[in-house]
Motif scaffolding. Structure first.
Motif, PDB file in Angstrom:
ATOM      1  N   ALA A 250      51.772  41.302  69.355  1.00 22.60           N
ATOM      2  CA  ALA A 250      50.911  41.849  68.305  1.00 22.60           C
ATOM      3  C   ALA A 250      50.418  40.748  67.382  1.00 22.60           C
ATOM      4  CB  ALA A 250      51.677  42.889  67.493  1.00 22.60           C
ATOM      5  N   GLN A 251      51.156  39.648  67.333  1.00 23.34           N
ATOM      6  CA  GLN A 251      50.852  38.587  66.371  1.00 23.34           C
ATOM      7  C   GLN A 251      49.825  37.599  66.892  1.00 23.34           C
ATOM      8  OE1 GLN A 251      51.754  35.178  66.562  1.00 23.34           O
ATOM      9  NE2 GLN A 251      50.820  34.795  64.589  1.00 23.34           N
ATOM     10  N   VAL A 252      49.935  37.198  68.175  1.00 19.06           N
ATOM     11  CA  VAL A 252      49.251  35.983  68.615  1.00 19.06           C
ATOM     12  C   VAL A 252      47.721  36.063  68.632  1.00 19.06           C
ATOM     13  CG1 VAL A 252      51.144  34.931  69.899  1.00 19.06           C
ATOM     14  CG2 VAL A 252      49.663  36.597  71.043  1.00 19.06           C
ATOM     15  N   LEU A 253      47.138  37.260  68.712  1.00 19.80           N
ATOM     16  CA  LEU A 253      45.672  37.317  68.695  1.00 19.80           C
ATOM     17  C   LEU A 253      45.130  37.305  67.264  1.00 19.80           C
ATOM     18  CD1 LEU A 253      44.836  39.740  71.633  1.00 19.80           C
ATOM     19  CD2 LEU A 253      45.010  37.255  71.632  1.00 19.80           C
ATOM     20  N   GLY A 254      46.007  37.521  66.283  1.00 20.29           N
ATOM     21  CA  GLY A 254      45.602  37.462  64.876  1.00 20.29           C
ATOM     22  C   GLY A 254      44.903  36.159  64.525  1.00 20.29           C
ATOM     23  N   PRO A 255      45.540  35.010  64.808  1.00 26.32           N
ATOM     24  CA  PRO A 255      44.922  33.733  64.428  1.00 26.32           C
ATOM     25  C   PRO A 255      43.575  33.479  65.105  1.00 26.32           C
ATOM     26  CG  PRO A 255      47.093  33.377  65.452  1.00 26.32           C
ATOM     27  CD  PRO A 255      46.917  34.838  65.303  1.00 26.32           C
ATOM     28  N   VAL A 256      43.386  33.998  66.312  1.00 32.01           N
ATOM     29  CA  VAL A 256      42.107  33.772  66.994  1.00 32.01           C
ATOM     30  C   VAL A 256      40.974  34.372  66.162  1.00 32.01           C
ATOM     31  CG1 VAL A 256      40.774  34.252  69.089  1.00 32.01           C
ATOM     32  CG2 VAL A 256      43.242  33.803  69.256  1.00 32.01           C
TER      33      VAL A 256
ATOM     34  N   ASP B 185      44.564  41.663  76.615  1.00 35.36           N
ATOM     35  CA  ASP B 185      45.983  41.993  76.744  1.00 35.36           C
ATOM     36  C   ASP B 185      46.736  40.846  77.443  1.00 35.36           C
ATOM     37  OD1 ASP B 185      48.102  44.133  76.496  1.00 35.36           O
ATOM     38  OD2 ASP B 185      48.219  43.711  78.650  1.00 35.36           O
ATOM     39  N   ARG B 186      46.129  40.308  78.487  1.00 34.63           N
ATOM     40  CA  ARG B 186      46.772  39.210  79.224  1.00 34.63           C
ATOM     41  C   ARG B 186      46.778  37.914  78.416  1.00 34.63           C
ATOM     42  NH1 ARG B 186      44.754  40.124  85.395  1.00 34.63           N
ATOM     43  NH2 ARG B 186      46.085  41.934  85.799  1.00 34.63           N
ATOM     44  N   LEU B 187      45.701  37.702  77.649  1.00 30.27           N
ATOM     45  CA  LEU B 187      45.668  36.530  76.759  1.00 30.27           C
ATOM     46  C   LEU B 187      46.852  36.592  75.797  1.00 30.27           C
ATOM     47  CD1 LEU B 187      44.284  34.046  75.461  1.00 30.27           C
ATOM     48  CD2 LEU B 187      42.857  35.630  74.144  1.00 30.27           C
TER      49      LEU B 187
END
Ligand code: HEC
Ligand code: HEC
Length: 363
Positions: A134-140, A196-198
């Motif tokens: 849930a966290q990792v796409l935030g910074p993108v 989702d895979r990213l």
């Protein structure tokens, strides 16, 4: 000194008891669990871990996550990668008091070490994310970080070798390709790239990060001469008079809990109320997640706002019981943060502080 060394000669279960306040739950220090043997508590920590636990065992997924982590293409103008702010040689921090993103826009908080992230039940200084995925796409997408929209980021990766092939290798063909069994789209791998895979690949890579091992691990392993006299005295102080074990316990030297140690800057321009901003519970005013102290000497400047540029200054502040939060108001202000009762003046001498500092440097 010989006496102190003898008291710490056995396994941690036989060491002198640390000074722990009533009501605190703590766990003894230990080696950090290796990637291939996560502890059972790791699975219990939060939902979605079953998928992650299986992803981290697939080298193709972890390698893909690593490639993405170091790739500036995830940011809109290609200037910033995850590693710009989370540099491996700095315990995955960036050496800046506040994070700096694309177009040099300044963030609000310091880039934290990622060494506790594989084990933390909640992520971020304020705990606002429950899982790595849930966290990792935030910074993108954050305008002050990588400033990209997810759709464009995915479209870019779909047209950028070797990503389509790597996603295909790591995750197999996209579901709809399997269903239609047309064959052509699935072999190009374009459709194998999705958000989702990213997120899964980035989360899997982050979940494999471990601290550099140090003489502290050797000491935990029973090499009783791995720490010199000063470091050993510092370790003893950390566990006793300096009271640090109340919060910096367990394998990562963090309880993964939230505390207000008195750095909220309430009512001032740089005010940050931490966990309260997420929960709106007045009990959470000014609370931040306890950071891991593994490899801490590489992680400066320290605290959520990079307030301390050197560790000795930080230790002096702990020794003073940190600052006063704010002058008591009349009538009392219900939103005034209250410093943790576990933070108190410590009465450490200059020599004691030097010993503590020496210990921090071996972690
Ligand atoms: C511009 C700098 C910057 C970039 C780029 C960046 N981060 Fe961060 N990262 C931060 C900051 C600042 C925080 C803490 C924010 C907060 O707590 O409010 C953070 C927090 C995190 C955390 C939570 C760690 C913890 O223990 O709570 C993880 C995991 C993380 N980042 C991974 C990533 C990944 C993966 C990427 C790339 C997709 C990335 N970051 C890109 C600055 C950055
Ligand atoms: C009441 C719990 C508590 C106690 C006791 C405590 N800490 Fe902390 N520590 C924290 C929290 C919470 C933070 C983050 C606070 C922030 O950023 O506002 C922190 C941050 C730190 C940091 C900065 C780490 C980083 O990556 O920025 C260091 C170093 C540190 N503590 C060392 C110590 C030492 C040494 C002691 C004993 C003298 C100690 N702490 C006692 C909770 C505690």
């Amino acid at each position: 000194m010989a006496c102190l060394r003898a008291r710490y000669a056995g396994p941690p279960s036989l060491w002198p008891a640390p000074a722990i306040d009533p009501g605190i739950t703590w766990t003894e220090w230990a080696r950090v669990p290796p990637v291939d043997a996560p502890p059972s508590s790791w699975m219990a920590a939060n939902a979605g871990r079953a998928e992650l636990a299986s992803d981290i065992r697939k080298p193709e997924i972890v390698a893909l996550g690593q490639m993405l982590f170091f790739d500036g293409h995830l940011s809109r103008k290609g200037q910033v990668s995850c590693a710009s702010c989370h540099m491996p040689q700095r315990a995955f921090t960036d050496g800046r008091p506040l994070a700096v993103g694309e177009d040099r826009l300044m963030g609000r908080r310091r880039s934290p070490s990622l060494l506790a992230a594989p084990f933390a039940p909640r992520l971020f200084w304020d705990g606002r994310a429950g899982t790595l995925k849930a966290q990792v796409l935030g910074p993108v997408q954050d305008s002050r970080e990588m400033n990209h929209d997810l759709g464009s980021a995915i479209a870019r990766l779909q047209g950028l070798p070797p990503y389509p092939a790597q996603f295909l290798k790591a995750f197999g063909p996209a579901m709809r390709d399997v269903a239609s069994a047309s064959g052509s789209a699935s072999t190009s791998g374009r459709d194998a790239v999705d958000s989702d895979r990213l997120a899964r690949a980035l989360a899997a890579y982050v979940a494999t990060l471990r601290p550099q091992t140090s003489r502290f691990d050797a000491f935990l392993n029973g090499e009783r001469n791995a720490l010199n006299d000063t470091e050993l005295r510092g370790m003893h102080l950390f566990r006793t008079q300096a009271r640090c074990m109340n919060c910096h316990s367990g394998a990562l030297l963090t309880d993964h809990q939230f505390h207000n140690i008195g750095l909220s800057f309430y009512g001032r321009r740089n005010q940050d109320l931490g966990r309260f901003e997420i929960t709106r519970d007045p009990a959470d005013l000014g609370k931040f997640r306890t950071p891991s102290l593994r490899n801490v000497s590489q992680a400066g400047p320290w605290m959520h706002n990079g307030l301390f540029a050197d560790l000795k200054g930080l230790l002096r502040m702990y020794n003073a019981g940190m600052g006063r939060e704010a002058a008591p108001a009349d009538p009392p202000d219900p939103y005034a943060p209250r410093k943790s009762e576990h933070i108190r003046p410590l009465d450490l001498s200059a020599d004691d502080i030097d010993a503590l500092l020496a210990f921090m440097k071996v972690l």
